[in-house]
Write a protein that holds these residues in place. Sequence first.
Motif, PDB file in Angstrom:
ATOM      1  N   TRP A  88      -6.923   1.660  -2.200  1.00 51.04           N
ATOM      2  CA  TRP A  88      -7.847   1.356  -1.078  1.00 51.04           C
ATOM      3  C   TRP A  88      -9.037   1.043  -1.720  1.00 51.04           C
ATOM      4  O   TRP A  88      -9.728   1.796  -2.512  1.00 51.04           O
ATOM      5  N   ARG A  89      -9.749  -0.003  -0.850  1.00 50.97           N
ATOM      6  CA  ARG A  89     -11.107  -0.046  -1.497  1.00 50.97           C
ATOM      7  C   ARG A  89     -12.175   0.971  -1.092  1.00 50.97           C
ATOM      8  O   ARG A  89     -11.647   1.644   0.071  1.00 50.97           O
ATOM      9  N   TRP A 148      -6.519  -2.436   1.851  1.00 50.54           N
ATOM     10  CA  TRP A 148      -6.045  -2.128   0.502  1.00 50.54           C
ATOM     11  C   TRP A 148      -6.247  -3.444  -0.594  1.00 50.54           C
ATOM     12  O   TRP A 148      -6.166  -4.505  -0.354  1.00 50.54           O
ATOM     13  N   ASP A 149      -6.533  -2.910  -1.739  1.00 51.86           N
ATOM     14  CA  ASP A 149      -6.845  -3.930  -2.982  1.00 51.86           C
ATOM     15  C   ASP A 149      -5.523  -3.916  -3.625  1.00 51.86           C
ATOM     16  O   ASP A 149      -5.291  -3.101  -4.583  1.00 51.86           O
ATOM     17  N   ASP A 150      -4.862  -5.057  -3.299  1.00 50.12           N
ATOM     18  CA  ASP A 150      -3.561  -5.240  -3.921  1.00 50.12           C
ATOM     19  C   ASP A 150      -3.754  -5.231  -5.695  1.00 50.12           C
ATOM     20  O   ASP A 150      -2.910  -5.140  -6.566  1.00 50.12           O
ATOM     21  N   LYS A 151      -4.880  -5.922  -6.328  1.00 52.98           N
ATOM     22  CA  LYS A 151      -5.191  -6.344  -7.523  1.00 52.98           C
ATOM     23  C   LYS A 151      -5.327  -4.867  -8.168  1.00 52.98           C
ATOM     24  O   LYS A 151      -4.706  -4.811  -9.456  1.00 52.98           O
ATOM     25  N   ARG A 152      -6.020  -3.999  -7.584  1.00 53.06           N
ATOM     26  CA  ARG A 152      -6.284  -2.782  -8.394  1.00 53.06           C
ATOM     27  C   ARG A 152      -5.353  -1.780  -7.848  1.00 53.06           C
ATOM     28  O   ARG A 152      -5.339  -0.618  -8.388  1.00 53.06           O
ATOM     29  N   SER A 181       0.998  -1.059  -0.100  1.00 52.93           N
ATOM     30  CA  SER A 181      -0.058  -0.018  -0.009  1.00 52.93           C
ATOM     31  C   SER A 181       0.902   1.498   0.166  1.00 52.93           C
ATOM     32  O   SER A 181       1.971   1.203   0.301  1.00 52.93           O
TER      33      SER A 181
END
Length: 335
Positions: A103-104, A96-100, A3
């Motif tokens: 932060w969600r 945290w959205d590691d794919k996108r 992140s």
Amino acid sequence: MSSPDLEPDCEAGCAPPREIAALFGHDAALAQFDAARRSGRLHHAWMITGPKGVGKASLAYTAALQLLAGSGSPDAARQKVRAQAHPNLLTIRRPWDDKRKRWRGEITIDEVRRVPDFFSRSGGEDGWRIAIIDSLDEFNRNAANGLLKTLEEPPTQGLLFLVTHSPGRLLPTIRSRCRQLELRSPPVDETRDWLIRIHGVPAEQAAAASALASGAPGRALALLQSGAVELEKDVRTLLDRLPNWDARASRRLAARVSSKAGESLRPHLYASLARNAARLAKENAENGQAPEAWLDAWKSIQNLETEAEGVYLDAKQAALAAFAHMESAARASRN
């Protein structure tokens, strides 16, 4: 990819809430919590309310430290909290959205399930276990329902701090199970002086930031850091030239907020234009002139912001459309 440095509970230009060593403007609220702590009848859930940037999460961490330090060293507890390494403190924030690589947008039920698990497991240190949820406004419905069980069956020597900007939108069953600490923004002039004294902000900028943030100290710092204070000044300069409209200046401002570097300024531009449209409508009405053109601009700009985000309109064209609403109102007011 990990992140980014900027955390989901922290606006640009501000330290993370867990690192704030001295609260500004909330002595009364902290004293209220401290009195409850000393009485031995500490409620298990505290809802901390107030506008964005006023210091709600910072107060939650400050109050939590009073309990986590216990009879030991406050400095040792503070170091663990700042390092996010205290075994008796859980913080729930947008993950945290590691794919996108971002932060969600919301806090889901999976995050909320960590709360009862945290309170039920053994280990950690003696004393209080504390969960800070920042913020309830980012819960989806399943997450909100998932929190109810913990609120209905409070853990022994467990405590929750629930941060929210809009308590009226929450489930009544959540609100009714919490004791509320309402934080208000300090007076604008006090926040101005705080910016000058503590952060070394020049007086003119400090006054403008404090006024724009309605006295909320963290918000004022974020507005300075983002460039929103300077943007507000440029918008006001443009509008002060009315009834003449400077199309070149409006195009420059549209280009500024549509660049990659100006992405964070876009909501500030819409807010500034809408706020000034409302101001001009009021001024027209007070001067015996028809306010309808400016009221229409105010409504149109608010709708435009929502539509631009929802259907992915080109940022520059959306900004130019907002200025077109202002120019149209200016022409109508001139006639």
